[in-house]
Design an enzyme around this catalytic site. Sequence first.
Site, PDB file in Angstrom:
ATOM      1  N   ASP A  10       0.858  -1.193   0.000  1.00  0.00           N
ATOM      2  CA  ASP A  10       0.000   0.000   0.000  1.00  0.00           C
ATOM      3  C   ASP A  10       0.892   1.240   0.000  1.00  0.00           C
ATOM      4  O   ASP A  10       1.643   1.480   0.945  1.00  0.00           O
ATOM      5  CB  ASP A  10      -0.892  -0.028   1.237  1.00  0.00           C
ATOM      6  CG  ASP A  10      -1.878   1.129   1.283  1.00  0.00           C
ATOM      7  OD1 ASP A  10      -1.947   1.888   0.298  1.00  0.00           O
ATOM      8  OD2 ASP A  10      -2.571   1.268   2.304  1.00  0.00           O
ATOM      9  N   ASP A 107      -2.702   2.691  -6.257  1.00  0.00           N
ATOM     10  CA  ASP A 107      -1.690   2.729  -5.195  1.00  0.00           C
ATOM     11  C   ASP A 107      -1.697   1.499  -4.295  1.00  0.00           C
ATOM     12  O   ASP A 107      -1.129   1.515  -3.203  1.00  0.00           O
ATOM     13  CB  ASP A 107      -1.854   3.991  -4.339  1.00  0.00           C
ATOM     14  CG  ASP A 107      -3.224   4.089  -3.688  1.00  0.00           C
ATOM     15  OD1 ASP A 107      -4.109   3.286  -4.031  1.00  0.00           O
ATOM     16  OD2 ASP A 107      -3.408   4.983  -2.836  1.00  0.00           O
ATOM     17  N   GLU A 108      -2.330   0.402  -4.725  1.00  0.00           N
ATOM     18  CA  GLU A 108      -2.345  -0.839  -3.955  1.00  0.00           C
ATOM     19  C   GLU A 108      -2.059  -2.024  -4.862  1.00  0.00           C
ATOM     20  O   GLU A 108      -2.633  -2.129  -5.956  1.00  0.00           O
ATOM     21  CB  GLU A 108      -3.702  -1.056  -3.282  1.00  0.00           C
ATOM     22  CG  GLU A 108      -3.987  -0.145  -2.110  1.00  0.00           C
ATOM     23  CD  GLU A 108      -5.278  -0.535  -1.405  1.00  0.00           C
ATOM     24  OE1 GLU A 108      -5.397  -0.231  -0.205  1.00  0.00           O
ATOM     25  OE2 GLU A 108      -6.157  -1.134  -2.039  1.00  0.00           O
TER      26      GLU A 108
END
Length: 413
Positions: A10, A107-108
């Site tokens: 993350d 973003d993960e």
Amino acid sequence: MSIPRILLADCDSYFVRCAMLADPEGAGRSDLVIVGGKASSRGVVTSASYAARKYGVHAGMPMATAVRLCPRAVFAPVPGEMVNRKHHEVRAVLDEFSPIVEAASVDEFYLDMTGTEMLYRGESLADTARRIQQAVMDRTGISISIGGATGRTLAKMAASVNKPFGVHVVPPGGEADFMARFDLADIPGVGPALAEALRRRGATTVRDLHPIDLPTLVSWVGDGRAEWLYRLARGEDHGRVSPRGPQKSVSHERTFATDITDPEELETRLMMLAVDTGASLRAEDLRGRTVTVRVRYADFTDKSASRTVPDPIESDRAIFTVARELLHGLLRKRGGGVRLLHVGVSKLMGEDDESAELMLFEEQPDGPETARDRKIAEASDRLRGKFGKEAIVPARIVKRGKDGSRGRGGSQT
């Protein structure tokens, strides 16, 4: 059979970090950074640095409120190009550590490390996670926090434990104890409505569900959600990683400095969003069949309309053509000033999708997109890539003049 070993990487305060990298002399020099637009804009906060969050600033907050809470912050626009670039850079590093990586969002990233024990010579999953973390930082400048567990939901929750730049791995057999520390509202997938329904029954924490049997929970929240929640509360998570998580949509939207009532002006703004959405689609080698337009009025009422076309489209002209019809349909139903405009494309297909590939060779004379549209879009992308985004834009947009109002904030899910 190998015990599942899943990591969730993350990116920490991702949009803020990208804003710092995009503007090292501005946002890059401050701890107080708020991303979403100018301090004088009417937009909302996309992300805030950890230092700004201490002042109460959070994503989704009106920009005016963020200015009042944290007036010394540097306010930055969403750095779309940097966000996309760093997403691919981070993904490239992660691909070196795992044979299966799934981008869950910009973003993960989920990594399936199952069966890699020999590859890493018996190294603990936590130690491998720290090496991944450092490699991403060294090669991309992006800080990530990593959670590890036997299932993807547990890994996602573990990633939140030691942010920023932390690692937390739930050991096999320790899943139930790990879950017991959380409130029900902390579980991904438990939204406000479900949390409130459970609260009315006296359950606010995971521990509160332990004495509740499955039939009772079914009577509270229904069959589908009850079984999932019942098992997860006891640490049972069978979620796995797919090699490539399907991207659901590509969209761009803009909040205006002043409400717009002129239909021609709204069409021009719509064209800008169609151009940006088309460029984002083609950058990911995607095409889509459903176009959606959403309008937010001055009273914050949202209205939307969608249309699904027979064949997948990717060109700016085709997206705009469909979106314009949808916009005028919405405006006929209700007038008034428009505060926000959104254009999205969904039901996506990649260039390797066999059915999409066949459709490209079947010219549809009455469809919204032609082979010529695609060639023009590809040529425009090449010119923008070489000379910058403003190298070639529709004449209608040029006529508006460069007044600084053009928005490029976008989202991908």
